[in-house]
Design a protein around this motif. Structure first.
Motif: not given
Length: 130
Positions: A64-77
């Motif tokens: 939520a902080y990184e804006g993943v839902e809004r498309g600002l950031y993507v989380r990858v492994d």
């Protein structure tokens, strides 16, 4: 979960404002990506980025902080050189008004190109154990 952090989440006060429980595991380097300045920091292919490993179970709060839902950031492994993996947040350079042109290899949407780059092993997290 371990998360490689390289921007505002390297600051303990900032992390404490986002999650209730965390610990910094230690310094680390992300090999295969370099930092890019902009409205918020992000990464681009090639080079390396110094940061820290943050451990928390509150990944939804970080998303939520990184804006993943809004498309600002993507989380990858990303694989770790000492085994296991660490999550990495990569910001969309267009959404973050990056100060340099950033091109992720391949075709398709930004998130798919970043995931493919990480899935292909182009980036690894190297913890710096003391």
């Amino acid at each position: 979960m371990d998360v490689f952090v390289y921007g505002t989440l390297t600051e303990p006060d900032r992390v404490a404002s986002v999650v209730d429980s965390f610990v910094f595991v230690g310094a680390a380097v992300l090999e295969g990506c370099h930092p890019v300045a902009g409205r918020y920091p992000t990464l681009a292919p090639g080079g390396e980025t110094a940061g820290r490993l943050l451990r928390t179970d509150e990944i939804e709060a970080l998303d939520a902080y990184e804006g993943v839902e809004r498309g600002l950031y993507v989380r990858v492994d990303a694989p770790r050189t000492d085994g296991g993996s660490a999550a990495v947040y990569v910001g969309d350079p267009d959404a973050l008004a990056s100060e340099e042109a950033v091109t992720w290899p391949g075709s398709g949407p930004f998130a798919e190109r970043v995931r493919r780059y990480f899935d292909d092993g182009e980036a690894v997290v190297r913890p710096e154990h003391s």
